[in-house]
Design an enzyme around this catalytic site. Structure first.
Site, short mmCIF file in Angstrom:
data_model
loop_
_atom_site.label_atom_id
_atom_site.label_comp_id
_atom_site.label_asym_id
_atom_site.label_seq_id
_atom_site.Cartn_x
_atom_site.Cartn_y
_atom_site.Cartn_z
N LYS A 1 2.45 -7.85 12.48
CA LYS A 1 3.20 -7.47 11.80
C LYS A 1 4.68 -7.45 11.99
O LYS A 1 4.79 -5.95 12.51
CB LYS A 1 2.24 -6.79 10.84
CG LYS A 1 2.54 -6.37 9.54
CD LYS A 1 2.22 -7.26 8.45
CE LYS A 1 3.36 -7.39 6.57
NZ LYS A 1 1.77 -6.14 6.58
N ASP B 1 -3.59 -7.63 -0.09
CA ASP B 1 -3.23 -6.26 0.04
C ASP B 1 -3.36 -5.04 -0.54
O ASP B 1 -2.74 -4.19 -0.99
CB ASP B 1 -1.24 -6.32 -0.25
CG ASP B 1 -0.32 -5.27 0.42
OD1 ASP B 1 -0.42 -4.70 0.57
OD2 ASP B 1 0.73 -5.65 -0.73
N HIS C 1 -5.41 -9.79 4.42
CA HIS C 1 -4.28 -8.70 4.33
C HIS C 1 -4.69 -7.60 3.23
O HIS C 1 -5.03 -7.83 2.64
CB HIS C 1 -2.57 -9.41 3.60
CG HIS C 1 -1.57 -8.21 3.44
ND1 HIS C 1 -0.41 -8.29 3.80
CD2 HIS C 1 -0.96 -7.46 3.66
CE1 HIS C 1 0.35 -7.03 3.23
NE2 HIS C 1 0.07 -6.37 3.82
N HIS D 1 2.08 -11.85 1.47
CA HIS D 1 2.03 -10.97 -0.56
C HIS D 1 3.39 -11.89 -1.09
O HIS D 1 3.81 -11.62 -1.80
CB HIS D 1 2.35 -9.66 -1.11
CG HIS D 1 2.92 -9.30 0.29
ND1 HIS D 1 4.23 -9.49 0.88
CD2 HIS D 1 2.14 -7.76 0.90
CE1 HIS D 1 4.50 -8.23 1.52
NE2 HIS D 1 3.04 -7.89 1.68
N HIS E 1 6.75 -9.28 6.56
CA HIS E 1 6.78 -9.01 4.79
C HIS E 1 8.18 -9.10 4.36
O HIS E 1 8.85 -8.32 5.08
CB HIS E 1 6.55 -6.90 5.03
CG HIS E 1 7.03 -6.43 3.77
ND1 HIS E 1 6.45 -6.10 3.06
CD2 HIS E 1 8.11 -6.61 2.51
CE1 HIS E 1 6.53 -5.45 1.80
NE2 HIS E 1 7.85 -5.83 2.06
N HIS F 1 -5.73 -3.07 3.84
CA HIS F 1 -4.57 -1.33 3.99
C HIS F 1 -6.00 -0.97 3.61
O HIS F 1 -6.58 -0.67 2.96
CB HIS F 1 -2.89 -1.11 3.83
CG HIS F 1 -2.53 -1.55 3.46
ND1 HIS F 1 -1.81 -1.99 4.19
CD2 HIS F 1 -1.78 -2.80 2.10
CE1 HIS F 1 -0.30 -2.03 3.65
NE2 HIS F 1 -0.63 -3.15 3.14
C1 NCD Z 1 1.75 -1.63 1.43
C2 NCD Z 1 1.06 -0.03 1.47
O1 NCD Z 1 0.81 0.63 0.59
O2 NCD Z 1 0.70 -0.01 2.86
N1 NCD Z 1 2.18 -0.79 0.10
C3 NCD Z 1 2.44 -1.78 -1.25
O3 NCD Z 1 3.11 -2.12 -2.10
N2 NCD Z 1 1.91 -3.21 -1.04
C4 NCD Z 1 2.21 -1.24 2.16
C5 NCD Z 1 3.11 -3.67 1.92
O4 NCD Z 1 2.17 -4.21 2.36
O5 NCD Z 1 4.06 -3.37 1.64
ZN ZN Z 2 0.50 -4.48 2.52
#
Ligand code: NCD
Ligand code: ZN
Length: 349
Positions: free
Chosen positions: A99, A247, A13, A174, A136, A15
């Protein structure tokens, strides 16, 4: 000196963002992980296999030369996703899931779904094709207290989903609460969860320690100490349903230090080291390998990685910030000392 070697791990996971943000962060993950599951919440979101292929090419172009690193992708589920898109995803060798963001639940979740009821055709096809659903897991009903969003989501959405699509494989992303961990543990085959470093290391007190800490604001929120303890037990207990997903969610410093700061903790700079910290504190370092390198690969039915990485117990100080395009990125643990350091194969002893 204490060292530990583990099979090259995967981050299930992550970003990675796009453009200058992608260029700024991709190398951190490529240095530590063999594979990552790149989240699709770009703007516009990655809703099709064609968009995922283009994003994967941009990720590859942003990597350091010679990086041995495989980005896998998830499609962003919308209420207009076509069942045919699921066939294309299942036929590809790089889209490993879809997702689901409840609409408005988190960063760039505006295009998400208001109810899984509206995605029946897609979910049926996913079940047939054995494509994993990443959730999520937070209720977005404004009447629900922010600290109850995970448990209410489980009750209102996940329980009916599991009943209706018993063969659909689901990852509760998460997971942050004791209730969530218990649900996954008792959830039968085809249900798993990822765990982040911040939810394993901190409780919600950290968000308010000495003042408001915008760099610890993420969604789902940090929870109570008793929740954190349950997460640590889940991660370090050897149950294959739980595996690594950082995450890591980079945002520019100016977007975090704001009157309305956005959610996301950046942790890719220490994406394996932070988990080593958790496992060492729990006295279960020998179980890091399975959590970081085996359980996720097995759940996603991909081969475990070859090769290894080595961590050494040698304290280092996390920098106050890293460059992030024309802005800065404040990493998790900025200015603090971490016990475990990743040994660079090129410069090792
Ligand atoms: C994530 C993001 O910034 O893309 N933010 C977060 O607080 N984890 C999105 C997500 O996975 O909730
Ligand atoms: Zn995330």
């Amino acid at each position: 000196m204490q060292t530990i070697s583990i099979t090259r791990p995967d981050d299930w996971h992550l970003h990675l963002r796009d453009g200058a943000g992608l260029a700024a962060v991709a190398g951190f993950s490529a240095r530590r992980f063999a594979r990552v599951l790149a989240m699709p919440n770009l703007q516009p979101p990655v809703t099709t296999v064609a968009l995922a292929a283009a994003y994967r090419a941009r990720i590859r172009a942003a990597l350091p030369p010679g990086a041995d690193f495989t980005p896998l992708l998830a499609l962003y589920l919308t209420e207009t996703t076509a069942a045919d898109e699921i066939d294309r995803a299942a036929a590809s060798d790089f889209v490993v899931g879809v997702k689901c963001y409840p609409a408005g639940a988190t960063t760039h979740a505006e295009a998400g779904v208001t109810s899984l009821e509206r995605c029946r055709a897609v979910l049926e096809r996913m079940e047939e094709c054995d494509l994993v659903l990443q959730l999520h897991g937070e209720a977005t009903d404004p009447a629900v207290d922010p600290y109850d969003r995970e448990s209410v989501f489980i009750e209102r959405e996940l329980v009916p989903l599991r009943r209706r699509y018993p063969r659909l494989r689901v990852v509760l992303e998460h997971v942050t609460t004791r209730a969530g961990v218990d649900f996954v543990r008792d959830g039968g085959p085809g249900l798993a969860a990822t765990l982040t470093p911040q939810h394993l290391l901190l409780n919600r007190g950290a968000l308010f320690a000495g003042g408001l800490r915008p760099h610890l604001y993420c969604l789902p929120l940090l929870k109570r100490e008793r929740d954190r303890e349950a997460l640590v037990e889940a991660a370090t207990g050897g149950d294959p349903r739980f595996f690594l997903g950082t995450d890591s969610a980079p945002h520019a410093r100016t977007a975090k230090e704001s009157a309305c700061g956005c959610a996301g903790v950046f942790s890719a700079h220490a994406g394996i080291e932070l988990y080593a910290e958790v496992f060492a504190r729990a006295g279960r370092l020998e179980r890091l390998d399975a959590f970081a390198s085996a359980h996720g690969a097995d759940f996603y039915r991909v081969p475990r990685n070859r090769g290894s990485i080595t961590l050494v117990r040698e304290p280092w100080t996390v920098p106050a910030h890293y460059p992030f395009g024309t802005d800065q990125l404040v990493p998790f643990g900025a200015g603090t000392t971490l016990e475990w350091r990743l040994l660079d194969p090129e410069t090792g002893p």
